[in-house]
Design a protein around this motif. Structure first.
Motif, PDB file in Angstrom:
ATOM      1  N   ILE A  40      42.803  36.045  43.760  1.00 18.97           N
ATOM      2  CA  ILE A  40      42.391  37.265  44.468  1.00 18.97           C
ATOM      3  C   ILE A  40      40.941  37.623  44.157  1.00 18.97           C
ATOM      4  N   VAL A  41      40.597  37.595  42.865  1.00 17.78           N
ATOM      5  CA  VAL A  41      39.236  37.956  42.458  1.00 17.78           C
ATOM      6  C   VAL A  41      38.214  36.973  43.021  1.00 17.78           C
ATOM      7  N   SER A  42      38.548  35.668  43.030  1.00 17.02           N
ATOM      8  CA  SER A  42      37.618  34.659  43.553  1.00 17.02           C
ATOM      9  C   SER A  42      37.401  34.815  45.047  1.00 17.02           C
ATOM     10  N   ILE A  43      38.423  35.292  45.764  1.00 16.14           N
ATOM     11  CA  ILE A  43      38.271  35.537  47.203  1.00 16.14           C
ATOM     12  C   ILE A  43      37.367  36.747  47.448  1.00 16.14           C
ATOM     13  N   ILE A  44      37.572  37.783  46.636  1.00 15.90           N
ATOM     14  CA  ILE A  44      36.758  38.995  46.776  1.00 15.90           C
ATOM     15  C   ILE A  44      35.303  38.725  46.439  1.00 15.90           C
ATOM     16  N   ASN A  45      35.092  37.941  45.374  1.00 13.29           N
ATOM     17  CA  ASN A  45      33.723  37.634  44.952  1.00 13.29           C
ATOM     18  C   ASN A  45      33.677  36.208  44.405  1.00 13.29           C
ATOM     19  N   PRO A  46      33.115  35.252  45.176  1.00 13.11           N
ATOM     20  CA  PRO A  46      33.055  33.845  44.742  1.00 13.11           C
ATOM     21  C   PRO A  46      32.303  33.638  43.433  1.00 13.11           C
ATOM     22  N   ALA A  47      31.470  34.609  43.041  1.00 11.24           N
ATOM     23  CA  ALA A  47      30.722  34.486  41.789  1.00 11.24           C
ATOM     24  C   ALA A  47      31.655  34.434  40.586  1.00 11.24           C
ATOM     25  N   PHE A  48      32.902  34.854  40.777  1.00 12.08           N
ATOM     26  CA  PHE A  48      33.890  34.854  39.693  1.00 12.08           C
ATOM     27  C   PHE A  48      34.109  33.450  39.146  1.00 12.08           C
ATOM     28  N   LEU A  49      34.025  32.445  40.016  1.00  8.58           N
ATOM     29  CA  LEU A  49      34.345  31.078  39.625  1.00  8.58           C
ATOM     30  C   LEU A  49      33.185  30.346  38.950  1.00  8.58           C
ATOM     31  N   THR A  50      32.036  30.973  38.848  1.00  4.64           N
ATOM     32  CA  THR A  50      30.894  30.293  38.239  1.00  4.64           C
ATOM     33  C   THR A  50      31.074  30.154  36.737  1.00  4.64           C
ATOM     34  N   VAL A  51      30.502  29.109  36.179  1.00  2.00           N
ATOM     35  CA  VAL A  51      30.603  28.855  34.737  1.00  2.00           C
ATOM     36  C   VAL A  51      30.004  30.016  33.942  1.00  2.00           C
ATOM     37  N   GLN A  52      28.863  30.512  34.396  1.00  2.85           N
ATOM     38  CA  GLN A  52      28.194  31.599  33.673  1.00  2.85           C
ATOM     39  C   GLN A  52      29.058  32.857  33.630  1.00  2.85           C
ATOM     40  N   ASN A  53      29.743  33.135  34.727  1.00  3.77           N
ATOM     41  CA  ASN A  53      30.606  34.321  34.750  1.00  3.77           C
ATOM     42  C   ASN A  53      31.746  34.172  33.756  1.00  3.77           C
ATOM     43  N   TRP A  54      32.328  32.968  33.663  1.00  2.00           N
ATOM     44  CA  TRP A  54      33.422  32.743  32.720  1.00  2.00           C
ATOM     45  C   TRP A  54      32.943  32.791  31.279  1.00  2.00           C
ATOM     46  N   ILE A  55      31.715  32.330  31.048  1.00  2.00           N
ATOM     47  CA  ILE A  55      31.146  32.452  29.700  1.00  2.00           C
ATOM     48  C   ILE A  55      30.974  33.924  29.347  1.00  2.00           C
ATOM     49  N   ASN A  56      30.460  34.702  30.292  1.00  2.12           N
ATOM     50  CA  ASN A  56      30.287  36.134  30.056  1.00  2.12           C
ATOM     51  C   ASN A  56      31.636  36.820  29.855  1.00  2.12           C
ATOM     52  N   LEU A  57      32.619  36.430  30.653  1.00  2.00           N
ATOM     53  CA  LEU A  57      33.957  37.015  30.583  1.00  2.00           C
ATOM     54  C   LEU A  57      34.585  36.771  29.216  1.00  2.00           C
ATOM     55  N   LEU A 298      37.221  43.849  38.441  1.00  2.00           N
ATOM     56  CA  LEU A 298      36.900  45.226  38.786  1.00  2.00           C
ATOM     57  C   LEU A 298      35.397  45.480  38.706  1.00  2.00           C
ATOM     58  N   SER A 299      34.747  44.874  37.717  1.00  7.56           N
ATOM     59  CA  SER A 299      33.300  45.024  37.582  1.00  7.56           C
ATOM     60  C   SER A 299      32.563  44.340  38.731  1.00  7.56           C
ATOM     61  N   LEU A 300      33.012  43.130  39.088  1.00  3.12           N
ATOM     62  CA  LEU A 300      32.395  42.415  40.206  1.00  3.12           C
ATOM     63  C   LEU A 300      32.584  43.164  41.520  1.00  3.12           C
ATOM     64  N   ALA A 301      33.688  43.906  41.605  1.00  2.00           N
ATOM     65  CA  ALA A 301      33.961  44.694  42.811  1.00  2.00           C
ATOM     66  C   ALA A 301      33.316  46.075  42.746  1.00  2.00           C
ATOM     67  N   ASN A 302      32.542  46.309  41.682  1.00  2.00           N
ATOM     68  CA  ASN A 302      31.822  47.586  41.501  1.00  2.00           C
ATOM     69  C   ASN A 302      32.758  48.793  41.437  1.00  2.00           C
ATOM     70  N   VAL A 303      33.920  48.592  40.806  1.00  2.80           N
ATOM     71  CA  VAL A 303      34.858  49.692  40.604  1.00  2.80           C
ATOM     72  C   VAL A 303      34.374  50.552  39.437  1.00  2.80           C
ATOM     73  N   SER A 304      34.452  51.836  39.579  1.00  6.31           N
ATOM     74  CA  SER A 304      34.002  52.770  38.544  1.00  6.31           C
ATOM     75  C   SER A 304      34.743  52.521  37.227  1.00  6.31           C
ATOM     76  N   SER A 305      34.021  52.717  36.132  1.00  7.96           N
ATOM     77  CA  SER A 305      34.635  52.532  34.806  1.00  7.96           C
ATOM     78  C   SER A 305      35.788  53.497  34.587  1.00  7.96           C
ATOM     79  N   TYR A 306      35.728  54.667  35.227  1.00  4.50           N
ATOM     80  CA  TYR A 306      36.816  55.628  35.103  1.00  4.50           C
ATOM     81  C   TYR A 306      38.100  55.063  35.711  1.00  4.50           C
ATOM     82  N   TRP A 307      37.955  54.448  36.883  1.00  3.57           N
ATOM     83  CA  TRP A 307      39.115  53.840  37.522  1.00  3.57           C
ATOM     84  C   TRP A 307      39.603  52.622  36.752  1.00  3.57           C
ATOM     85  N   GLN A 308      38.673  51.942  36.084  1.00  4.33           N
ATOM     86  CA  GLN A 308      39.087  50.818  35.253  1.00  4.33           C
ATOM     87  C   GLN A 308      40.022  51.290  34.149  1.00  4.33           C
TER      88      GLN A 308
END
Length: 330
Positions: A40-57, A298-308
């Protein structure tokens, strides 16, 4: 109860007795959910699947991962440690204070971890394991106590550590392309897995959580087991606090606030029972990844930290519910 009956009961609560149905139930929930969430997250934002994003995660979740490994041990004894977030903050402040005295970076790290481990042993461990006080009351008290000490100690101010290269390296350095926090969290996972699976003390943790009375009859020092797991919880929280201090280049009195909720959600999602004696760090690792992917998505989707925070709370409630349902089938 005679010796033969005692040994039979010990075998019944041993982790080795978990059958294939139980193993399937243990991982059937969180595994597919994690895969579905990643899709679901990769469909919403393809940047999720990048190596750098997973390192950051993984780097961002390293502290939760480390504390969750220890929390698994605590829950296996049918306990809980609400003070891990405050302990994490206390370790960061203690580290900075020791560094400011001119103590070497390595020695400061060692002394901090040793001191925090001793505090976990002497306060949480002894009050729960030896005196027999309720774990919720004790760790709720130390949650407030440690956080209060941190604010008094720092006067509410953030302390910076950018001039200490070793501390900064622990939080931001790399071995080749792999950040040190990821390496440390994987080492902690491996050590925890081997400890539970192949040591007599690890097996004793399961037995104490499954049936404390049987554990006593079989010669296990229940007080020692419970005391040690709370010491380990404090030690891992100290390690997480040091890494987080390096990662943020500072020790703030607010670090680790509500972290215990994320840790609890990860462990419960991973299949460790609140009733004790059932679970393990492999499931916890999947639980941490689920929480990390959720927060990252949630961060990639720009969801507010309060909602997180709202969503995290819902996940914790669902985790407890699923844990309750699953416990009836094990």
């Amino acid at each position: 109860m005679d010796t033969e009956t005692t040994l039979k009961t010990v075998e019944e609560v041993s982790p080795k007795k978990m059958n294939y149905k139980q193993l399937l139930l243990k991982f059937a929930g969180i595994g597919p959910l994690l895969i579905l969430l990643c899709i679901i997250v990769s469909i919403i934002n393809p940047a999720f699947l990048t190596v750098q994003n997973w390192i950051n995660l993984l780097t961002a979740s390293s502290g939760i991962w480390i504390m969750a490994m220890a929390m698994t041990l605590v829950l296996l004894t049918a306990g809980f440690d609400l003070s891990v977030g405050s302990t994490m903050a206390l370790s960061g402040v203690m580290l900075v204070t020791l560094l400011s005295t001119g103590m070497s970076q390595i020695l400061s790290i060692v002394v901090t971890i040793a001191a925090i481990t001793a505090i976990g042993f002497l306060i949480n461990g002894l009050l729960i394991g030896k005196v027999g006080l309720n774990f919720f009351v004790v760790t709720l008290g130390t949650l407030s106590l440690f956080r209060g000490i941190v604010f008094v100690w720092t006067n509410g101010e953030t302390k910076y550590v950018s001039e200490y290269p070793l501390i900064m390296a622990l939080g931001n350095g790399k071995l080749g392309a792999v950040p040190y926090p990821i390496i440390i969290m994987l080492v902690v996972f491996l050590a925890s897995f081997l400890f539970l699976k192949y040591t007599s003390f690890g097996r004793s943790i399961y037995i104490v959580g499954g049936n404390p009375h049987t554990a006593k009859l079989s010669g296990i020092n229940v007080t020692l087991v419970i005391t040690v797991v709370y010491a380990i919880s404090a030690m891992f929280a100290a390690l997480a606090g040091i890494i987080e201090t390096g990662r943020l280049a500072s020790a703030a009195p607010t670090i680790g606030t509500s972290t215990e909720l994320l840790v609890a959600a990860a462990v419960l999602l991973g299949g460790t029972s609140f009733k004790g004696g059932v679970g393990g760090v492999a499931g916890t690792a999947l639980g941490v990844l689920f929480i990390a992917v959720l927060q990252n998505g949630l961060s990639l989707a720009n969801v507010s930290s309060y909602w997180q925070n709202v969503i995290t709370g819902i996940i914790l409630i669902l985790a407890i519910f699923l844990n309750h349902v699953k416990s009836k089938n094990l």
